[in-house]
Scaffold this active site. Structure first.
Site, mmCIF file in Angstrom:
data_model
loop_
_atom_site.group_PDB
_atom_site.id
_atom_site.type_symbol
_atom_site.label_atom_id
_atom_site.label_comp_id
_atom_site.label_asym_id
_atom_site.label_seq_id
_atom_site.Cartn_x
_atom_site.Cartn_y
_atom_site.Cartn_z
ATOM 1 C CE LYS A 111 41.951 15.408 45.900
ATOM 2 N NZ LYS A 111 40.734 14.747 46.352
ATOM 3 C CE LYS A 190 40.533 15.475 35.150
ATOM 4 N NZ LYS A 190 39.493 14.567 35.102
ATOM 5 C CE LYS A 193 35.827 26.237 41.801
ATOM 6 N NZ LYS A 193 37.044 26.803 42.284
#
Ligand code: TRP
Length: 325
Positions: A111, A190, A193
């Site tokens: 991240k 993939k 969201k």
């Protein structure tokens, strides 16, 4: 009869990859297991600091689960923050977790590498997840491959704690579902969201059509052979079609007797029909949020009884409980 636990983040409208990878399996587990299924709003808070959005996604996730067949009488079904013991345990575990263990988290490092400016919650996310799992003495934790390390971190924390204080926590096993291949989104990456490529579970018909028509394929002409194994559209088709229809479609791909347009049309109908039986219940729940809130309150109460038992022991052995011993 195992104790199975997993949570889903209310970080957006739930989509068909959430359904096949997590929700459907959890709903099946309630039949022969002791199922703990919850909506992890504290985890979602690491990336969502807008009150109305978090509130709405939490309620909608609950409605989705209930409409799809999760039975709150058989399972433990609750919203994470409704059992406050989880944040108490998070603190206790934090004090038994080395910084280095968290610094090795792939998910955190990924991240940060993607440019997310991390808050402290994002860094200590695995400790909260360990508290989720250990508080309820879960034996099996079904998760995606990306979450496997978090269950391993949970085990490390539990082993260290048990070494210090005795047998307090059950050591959980991750259960990775390898049979659910990566579910592609409309752009072929993939489905997620964060890529904006999702098809939602309760998508209305018009936007369902639009999204399916948008699914990216190669440009092989109708009459030429196509490879089903590398086709996003086929990967989605096989989730919804009956096994013999999947086989027929595979053959038609290989012998060049089907075009992508036809497959897309069929897929729209398949997705619509697949979720049709749940739609009415979903609409009922949406029209009666008070009922959903009552179900969640009852779920939290039932779950909390388990949490308190663990937390009492933790307080005892760690010395937080200082009177009446
Ligand atoms: N971190 C998990 C995810 O993003 C969600 C989660 C939170 C979870 N607590 C959990 C999963 C406990 C399993 C067990 O998918």
């Amino acid at each position: 009869m195992a104790r199975i636990l997993s949570g889903i983040q209310p970080s957006g409208t739930l989509h068909i990859a959430n359904y096949f990878a997590m929700m459907k399996r959890m709903i099946e587990y309630q039949n022969d297991n002791e199922l703990f299924c919850f909506i992890v709003n504290y985890h979602a808070m690491t990336s969502n600091q807008e009150g109305d959005r978090l509130r709405n996604y939490t309620l909608e996730a609950a409605m989705d689960f209930l409409a799809l067949g999760l039975d709150p009488d058989r399972a433990y079904f609750w919203v994470q923050s409704d059992v406050p013991e989880v944040t108490e345990l998070t603190w206790v575990l934090s004090c038994h977790t080395s910084l280095g263990l968290l610094e090795r988290s792939h998910s955190y490092k990924d991240k940060v590498a993607r440019g997310i400016v991390p808050n402290t919650g994002l860094f200590t996310y695995p400790v909260l997840m360990a508290a989720d799992i250990l508080l309820y003495q879960a034996e099996i934790v079904p998760v995606g491959r990306d979450q496997k390390q978090h269950v391993e971190i949970t085990r490390d924390i539990a082993i260290r704690f048990n070494n210090l204080y005795g047998d307090i926590f059950t050591l959980p096993e991750p259960r990775i579902s390898d049979d659910v291949a990566v579910i592609p989104g409309t752009d072929g990456q993939k489905m997620s969201k964060s890529y904006g490529n999702t098809i939602d579970i309760f998508e209305d018909e018009k936007s369902l059509k639009k999204k399916v028509m948008k699914i990216v394929t190669d440009s092989t002409p109708v009459e030429e052979p196509k490879n089903p194994e590398v086709c996003n559209l086929f990967a989605l088709y096989r989730l919804f079609a009956a096994p013999d229809a999947v086989e027929t479609m595979r053959v038609r791909y290989l012998n060049g007797s089907v075009g992508y347009g036809e497959v897309k049309k069929e897929l729209v109908g398949l997705i619509r029909d697949y979720f049709a039986p749940f739609r009415k219940k979903r609409e009922e729940l949406a029209g009666d949020p008070g009922e959903v809130i009552r179900i969640l309150a009852k779920g939290a109460e039932k779950t909390r009884a388990v949490a308190v038992t663990t937390m009492d022991r933790v307080k005892e052995v760690t010395g937080l409980k200082y009177a009446g011993k």
